[in-house]
Scaffold this active site. Structure first.
Site, PDB file in Angstrom:
ATOM      1  N   ARG A   4      -4.436  12.963 -22.437  1.00  0.00           N
ATOM      2  CA  ARG A   4      -4.984  13.878 -23.228  1.00  0.00           C
ATOM      3  C   ARG A   4      -5.249  13.319 -24.488  1.00  0.00           C
ATOM      4  O   ARG A   4      -5.277  14.162 -25.564  1.00  0.00           O
ATOM      5  CB  ARG A   4      -4.221  15.204 -23.195  1.00  0.00           C
ATOM      6  CG  ARG A   4      -3.915  15.752 -21.841  1.00  0.00           C
ATOM      7  CD  ARG A   4      -4.880  15.711 -20.874  1.00  0.00           C
ATOM      8  NE  ARG A   4      -4.570  16.095 -19.381  1.00  0.00           N
ATOM      9  CZ  ARG A   4      -5.413  16.223 -18.437  1.00  0.00           C
ATOM     10  NH1 ARG A   4      -6.640  16.165 -18.452  1.00  0.00           N
ATOM     11  NH2 ARG A   4      -4.976  16.433 -17.094  1.00  0.00           N
ATOM     12  N   ASN A  61       5.386  12.603 -19.069  1.00  0.00           N
ATOM     13  CA  ASN A  61       5.205  11.985 -17.603  1.00  0.00           C
ATOM     14  C   ASN A  61       5.737  10.804 -17.863  1.00  0.00           C
ATOM     15  O   ASN A  61       4.840   9.698 -18.115  1.00  0.00           O
ATOM     16  CB  ASN A  61       3.932  11.926 -17.127  1.00  0.00           C
ATOM     17  CG  ASN A  61       3.206  13.521 -16.981  1.00  0.00           C
ATOM     18  OD1 ASN A  61       3.920  14.306 -16.555  1.00  0.00           O
ATOM     19  ND2 ASN A  61       1.995  13.769 -17.419  1.00  0.00           N
ATOM     20  N   LYS A  95      10.612  16.760 -19.158  1.00  0.00           N
ATOM     21  CA  LYS A  95       9.822  17.515 -18.146  1.00  0.00           C
ATOM     22  C   LYS A  95      10.338  17.362 -16.898  1.00  0.00           C
ATOM     23  O   LYS A  95      10.294  16.064 -16.463  1.00  0.00           O
ATOM     24  CB  LYS A  95       8.437  16.871 -18.433  1.00  0.00           C
ATOM     25  CG  LYS A  95       7.375  17.305 -17.284  1.00  0.00           C
ATOM     26  CD  LYS A  95       5.913  16.938 -17.438  1.00  0.00           C
ATOM     27  CE  LYS A  95       4.981  17.598 -16.422  1.00  0.00           C
ATOM     28  NZ  LYS A  95       3.544  17.160 -16.814  1.00  0.00           N
ATOM     29  N   GLU A 130       4.845  19.425 -12.043  1.00  0.00           N
ATOM     30  CA  GLU A 130       3.598  18.371 -11.760  1.00  0.00           C
ATOM     31  C   GLU A 130       4.251  17.082 -11.031  1.00  0.00           C
ATOM     32  O   GLU A 130       3.762  16.244 -11.503  1.00  0.00           O
ATOM     33  CB  GLU A 130       2.838  18.183 -13.129  1.00  0.00           C
ATOM     34  CG  GLU A 130       2.233  19.615 -13.391  1.00  0.00           C
ATOM     35  CD  GLU A 130       1.560  19.629 -14.753  1.00  0.00           C
ATOM     36  OE1 GLU A 130       1.609  18.537 -15.525  1.00  0.00           O
ATOM     37  OE2 GLU A 130       0.556  20.528 -14.957  1.00  0.00           O
ATOM     38  N   ARG A 147      11.863  21.397 -21.208  1.00  0.00           N
ATOM     39  CA  ARG A 147      10.459  22.010 -21.214  1.00  0.00           C
ATOM     40  C   ARG A 147      10.635  23.201 -20.268  1.00  0.00           C
ATOM     41  O   ARG A 147      11.150  23.046 -19.073  1.00  0.00           O
ATOM     42  CB  ARG A 147       9.465  21.106 -20.829  1.00  0.00           C
ATOM     43  CG  ARG A 147       9.149  20.052 -22.097  1.00  0.00           C
ATOM     44  CD  ARG A 147       8.135  19.094 -21.537  1.00  0.00           C
ATOM     45  NE  ARG A 147       6.817  19.728 -22.065  1.00  0.00           N
ATOM     46  CZ  ARG A 147       5.721  19.417 -21.378  1.00  0.00           C
ATOM     47  NH1 ARG A 147       5.525  19.058 -20.098  1.00  0.00           N
ATOM     48  NH2 ARG A 147       4.448  20.048 -21.978  1.00  0.00           N
ATOM     49  N   LYS A 181       5.800  26.459 -24.105  1.00  0.00           N
ATOM     50  CA  LYS A 181       4.502  26.480 -24.373  1.00  0.00           C
ATOM     51  C   LYS A 181       3.968  27.750 -25.160  1.00  0.00           C
ATOM     52  O   LYS A 181       4.418  28.705 -24.750  1.00  0.00           O
ATOM     53  CB  LYS A 181       3.362  26.057 -23.223  1.00  0.00           C
ATOM     54  CG  LYS A 181       3.566  24.459 -22.935  1.00  0.00           C
ATOM     55  CD  LYS A 181       2.437  24.018 -21.836  1.00  0.00           C
ATOM     56  CE  LYS A 181       2.398  22.666 -21.514  1.00  0.00           C
ATOM     57  NZ  LYS A 181       1.756  22.325 -20.741  1.00  0.00           N
ATOM     58  N   ASP A 200      -1.281  27.143 -20.148  1.00  0.00           N
ATOM     59  CA  ASP A 200      -1.253  25.896 -20.435  1.00  0.00           C
ATOM     60  C   ASP A 200      -2.371  25.497 -21.720  1.00  0.00           C
ATOM     61  O   ASP A 200      -3.338  25.127 -21.149  1.00  0.00           O
ATOM     62  CB  ASP A 200      -1.804  24.822 -19.096  1.00  0.00           C
ATOM     63  CG  ASP A 200      -1.615  23.556 -19.196  1.00  0.00           C
ATOM     64  OD1 ASP A 200      -0.720  23.162 -20.442  1.00  0.00           O
ATOM     65  OD2 ASP A 200      -1.939  22.650 -18.859  1.00  0.00           O
ATOM     66  N   GLU A 246       6.118  25.305 -28.297  1.00  0.00           N
ATOM     67  CA  GLU A 246       5.204  23.724 -28.028  1.00  0.00           C
ATOM     68  C   GLU A 246       3.932  24.133 -28.340  1.00  0.00           C
ATOM     69  O   GLU A 246       3.307  25.143 -27.589  1.00  0.00           O
ATOM     70  CB  GLU A 246       5.490  23.180 -26.512  1.00  0.00           C
ATOM     71  CG  GLU A 246       4.992  22.126 -26.400  1.00  0.00           C
ATOM     72  CD  GLU A 246       4.786  21.326 -25.101  1.00  0.00           C
ATOM     73  OE1 GLU A 246       5.843  21.914 -24.187  1.00  0.00           O
ATOM     74  OE2 GLU A 246       4.316  20.328 -24.659  1.00  0.00           O
ATOM     75  N   GLU A 273      -6.980  19.310 -25.695  1.00  0.00           N
ATOM     76  CA  GLU A 273      -7.639  19.353 -24.383  1.00  0.00           C
ATOM     77  C   GLU A 273      -8.475  19.933 -23.574  1.00  0.00           C
ATOM     78  O   GLU A 273      -9.245  19.734 -23.096  1.00  0.00           O
ATOM     79  CB  GLU A 273      -6.048  19.309 -23.638  1.00  0.00           C
ATOM     80  CG  GLU A 273      -6.172  19.230 -22.335  1.00  0.00           C
ATOM     81  CD  GLU A 273      -4.744  19.185 -21.259  1.00  0.00           C
ATOM     82  OE1 GLU A 273      -3.875  19.328 -22.115  1.00  0.00           O
ATOM     83  OE2 GLU A 273      -4.872  19.198 -20.113  1.00  0.00           O
TER      84      GLU A 273
HETATM   85  C1  BDP Z   1      -1.105  19.821 -19.123  1.00  0.00           C
HETATM   86  C2  BDP Z   1      -1.859  18.532 -19.022  1.00  0.00           C
HETATM   87  C3  BDP Z   1      -1.051  17.502 -18.453  1.00  0.00           C
HETATM   88  C4  BDP Z   1       0.329  17.311 -19.010  1.00  0.00           C
HETATM   89  C5  BDP Z   1       1.110  18.890 -18.810  1.00  0.00           C
HETATM   90  C6  BDP Z   1       2.485  18.956 -19.657  1.00  0.00           C
HETATM   91  O1  BDP Z   1      -2.892  18.682 -18.419  1.00  0.00           O
HETATM   92  O2  BDP Z   1      -1.669  16.315 -18.782  1.00  0.00           O
HETATM   93  O3  BDP Z   1       1.169  16.414 -18.324  1.00  0.00           O
HETATM   94  O4  BDP Z   1       0.251  19.671 -19.274  1.00  0.00           O
HETATM   95  O5  BDP Z   1       2.152  19.530 -20.214  1.00  0.00           O
HETATM   96  O6  BDP Z   1      -1.814  20.546 -20.276  1.00  0.00           O
HETATM   97  O7  BDP Z   1       3.050  18.543 -18.962  1.00  0.00           O
END
Ligand code: BDP
Length: 745
Positions: free
Chosen positions: A195, A237, A314, A318, A351, A388, A393, A415, A421
């Site tokens: 991003r 990530n 994290k 995901e 997170r 967040k 998101d 956050e 993005e």
């Molecule tokens: C989303 C993004 C992704 C991030 C994820 C995150 O698309 O790339 O890894 O959040 O915050 O907004 O972990």
């Protein structure tokens, strides 16, 4: 001669400075207006400077050795004054004339010890700037309890000059309301940035630790100028390599560069690191071998970086590993790391962005609350749960996250996303100060009225002892750091609001404009107006009335038709969020739907749940309403939706024409870049408008409001249009197959 210049002249001598470092790189080429110097341009306030101040370098105070931080403060002051006053400004061995500037701490500068500066309540990071009489001379004192406080004070003093505010008498006192003010870099070790829309990573891992790019220092200066005091170096990530000896040596080198500017480094590590790096068979937080591995690893990190800040994690999100893999809670996962860090006073930012993409799982926006709320009070004291701003998101608009105010026994931090993005990425002009302000001022009602998100995170609502805020950085290797000049304002406003979450986005915008461009009122006024309206413009042309996540898979451009499929879980689709059907549009999150409203305090829940009282800009977030439902304006939802798209395009048109009328105030390079980007944004806004109207019309089948032009292309054409490669999108492959699909007009 203006009073400002006279005062500036008086403040031109510096006492008590010893330059230990060579001046960091603001190379000759940086003087071209390419945006490199961001808001620290220090342009001349007056062409000629008094020649009596011209002194040779030999007059610099030989004095005692100073800390690198105090040296940085002195150098910045000299750089700023010489830039703004047109000549190198010498340091003075003693106060020999009115107008000297004294900087230091009472501890390190005996002269300051006897003065009543009012520093006692300002903590380790605060500062004062005061005009005082010392030995019969009128001087300006910039003081803090620590050297970093002095550094912050210097930047504050320079801002006073840069924005042409009175220089005397001064009686400024400030301390940050939030302790950890952190930039999160989503930078990968291969140099790409998730991003990231401003080039590659600024961290040159291959060159480290041997070569330290001068940019690191300029980066640190920029951060310190707004009070940012922490940097997470790598992507959430995460790659396990970051905690191997090879990379820890590199991390240590970066930490050494950033330290004088009051910046600590943090890392993100995969939860599975005990397996991938440690070669254990498990990463179970309750396994003593795993606990021992983290303790040893943390000790190793602190040997390399003695003031290491801690971890950002994290987990269970995901595809990232986490405690859930072992049937453990998020708190058990977080505490595992917290206990390894505690002896060194390190923290874990854990997170709350945890959700399941299982097609049968509950409403996505409910999940994080449902996972974390029951764990209130179960986290160790050095864990801060990072939430967040909204429950989904980083959308152009979301309601505030229901966890704010709901975990009185847990440290919570906010956050924000600075990189845009979902808001047009690098080219759109969107000032995020208004978005941040909206979140910070949102009232959770957790302890009655006034329980704002700002008060949750600054610790004043529940008396938290540790407080933090993070922003996902928008910084990269582009010469202008952020991909565009106006994107720099988002780095800037993040830092300023992190220092004081009650500050005004408008005031900060005005200061940024003055420092970045010019103080001319004919420029400042229209540009601030343009910035202040810019976020609403992008909401209008992309996600009006509380819609969310209507973007294409790259998060750029429209994709409202994207539906769940074999390859796409429902909550990664767009139709999941709009829920548009023949009857109406919007996601029912009241008791008759997912009941996500119930996660808010009763007063807020009642407001959001009521069709009548729900703020119109969140209507479709909380309600599914018939297309013909009438809003307070008298328009139906359908008409209003269309008119929002139209209004968004008109707003961008106005922004572009405002900017075009300001060429005489701006150097050609920055002017043209911004002009071109506004043209791109106008195309983009039009594309959003046309594609969204085409799609929703195919469902509502209602006529367009009078005077609204129909989209020039068919829905099919919009659906087929795809931009294959975009910076910052994870993965290397094209996002769509090449074909002959027409380009919408
Ligand atoms: C989303 C993004 C992704 C991030 C994820 C995150 O698309 O790339 O890894 O959040 O915050 O907004 O972990």
């Amino acid at each position: 001669m203006s009073q400002f210049i006279q005062a500036a002249r008086r403040c031109a001598t510096v006492l008590g400075a010893t330059a230990l470092l060579t001046l960091p790189a603001l190379s000759a080429t940086a003087h071209a207006n390419d945006g490199y110097r961001i808001w620290l341009r220090y342009v001349s306030v007056h062409g000629a400077w008094l020649h009596r101040y011209r002194r040779s370098a030999s007059e610099l105070v030989p004095g005692r050795a100073r800390s690198p931080t105090l040296s940085a403060a002195t150098e910045e002051l000299e750089r700023g004054l010489s830039g703004m006053l047109g000549r190198p400004v010498p340091s003075e061995p003693a106060i020999t004339r009115n107008g000297a500037i004294v900087l230091g701490t009472p501890h390190g500068t005996p002269l300051l010890r006897s003065l009543h500066l009012g520093l006692r309540t300002l903590g380790k990071q605060g500062y004062v700037i005061r005009t005082l009489q010392i030995h019969g001379h009128r001087v300006t004192v910039i003081a803090g309890n620590t050297d970093v406080g002095v550094l912050y004070g210097v930047f504050r003093f320079l801002r006073q000059m840069q924005t042409r505010q009175p220089l005397e008498p001064l009686a400024i006192a400030s301390r940050p309301k939030i302790r950890h003010r952190v930039l999160d870099f989503w930078d990968n070790l291969n140099g790409s940035v998730e991003r990231g829309y401003a080039g590659d990573s600024i961290w040159k891992w291959r060159e480290l630790p041997e070569y330290l790019s001068p940019r690191y220092i300029d980066f640190a200066r920029a951060c310190a100028s707004v009070g940012i005091n922490g940097v997470v170096l790598n992507n959430v990530n995460a790659s396990p390599w970051i905690v191997t000896p090879l990379y820890l040596a590199k991390v240590a080198a970066l930490a050494n560069v950033l330290r004088p500017y009051g910046i600590r480094v943090y890392l993100t590590v995969p939860f599975s690191a005990p397996i991938t790096v440690g070669k254990l068979s498990s990463a179970d937080p309750l396994d003593p071998a795993v606990q021992a591995w983290w303790r040893t690893k943390v000790a190793e990190i602190y040997r390399a970086v003695p003031d290491f800040g801690g971890f950002l994690m994290k987990a269970d999100s995901e595809g990232e590993p986490g405690p859930e893999n072992y049937g453990r809670t998020q708190a058990q996962g977080a505490n595992l790391l917290a206990r390894a860090l505690a002896p060194y006073h390190g923290i874990v930012m854990w997170r709350a962005f945890v959700y399941s993409t299982n097609p049968h799982s509950e409403d996505r926006v409910r999940q994080s609350y449902d996972i974390f709320k029951p764990l209130d009070g179960k986290f160790d004291r050095n864990v801060i749960v990072q939430v967040k701003n909204g429950p989904l998101d980083f959308q152009p608009r979301e309601p505030f996250h229901p966890l704010f105010g709901a975990m009185p026994h847990t440290h919570l931090m906010l956050e924000l996303e600075i990189t845009k993005e979902y808001l047009g990425q690098q080219t759109s002009l969107v000032y995020l100060g208004t978005l941040y302000e909206e979140v910070l001022r949102a009232d959770t009602w957790a302890r009655g009225p006034g329980s704002t998100v700002a008060r949750v995170i600054d610790g004043s609502l529940y008396g938290q002892h540790d407080t933090a805020i993070a922003g996902v950085a928008n910084i990269g290797s582009d010469r202008n750091w952020c991909g565009s000049i106006f994107n720099q304002s988002n780095w800037y406003v993040f830092g300023r609001l992190a220092w004081n979450p009650d500050a005004s986005a408008r005031t900060i915008a005005a200061q940024w404009v003055r420092m970045t461009f010019t103080n001319a009122a004919g420029f400042v006024r229209p540009v601030v107006r343009m910035m202040m309206g810019s976020r609403e413009a992008v909401v209008d042309y992309s996600d009006p009335l509380g819609l969310a996540s209507q973007m294409a898979g790259t998060h750029y451009g429209p994709g409202p038709w994207i539906a769940p499929s074999k390859h796409l879980p429902p909550d990664w689709s767009d139709t999941y969020y709009s829920r548009a059907n023949a009857e109406g549009i919007g996601f029912d999150r009241t008791a008759s739907g997912s009941d996500a409203v119930a996660q808010y305090a009763p007063h807020v829940a009642a407001e959001f749940a009521s069709l009548k009282h729900c703020p119109e800009n969140l209507l479709l977030w909380f309600h599914h309403v018939p297309w013909t439902y009438r809003l307070a304006s008298g328009h139906t939802v359908w008409d209003s939706l269309v008119l929002h798209y139209v209004r968004g395009v008109a707003a961008v048109k106005r922004m572009r024409s405002t900017w075009r009328g300001l060429s005489r105030y701006v150097d050609p390079r920055r002017f043209q870049l911004t002009s071109a980007f506004l043209t791109i944004q106008l195309h983009e806004a039009q594309w959003w408008r046309d594609a969204s109207i085409a799609y929703f019309h195919s469902i509502s089948h209602l006529p367009l409001p009078p005077g609204v032009a129909p989209p020039p292309d068919s829905l099919k054409a919009y659906e087929a249009f795809c931009i294959p490669y975009l910076e910052g999108t994870p993965g290397n492959g094209a996002a769509c197959p090449p074909d002959d699909a027409p380009v919408p007009r």
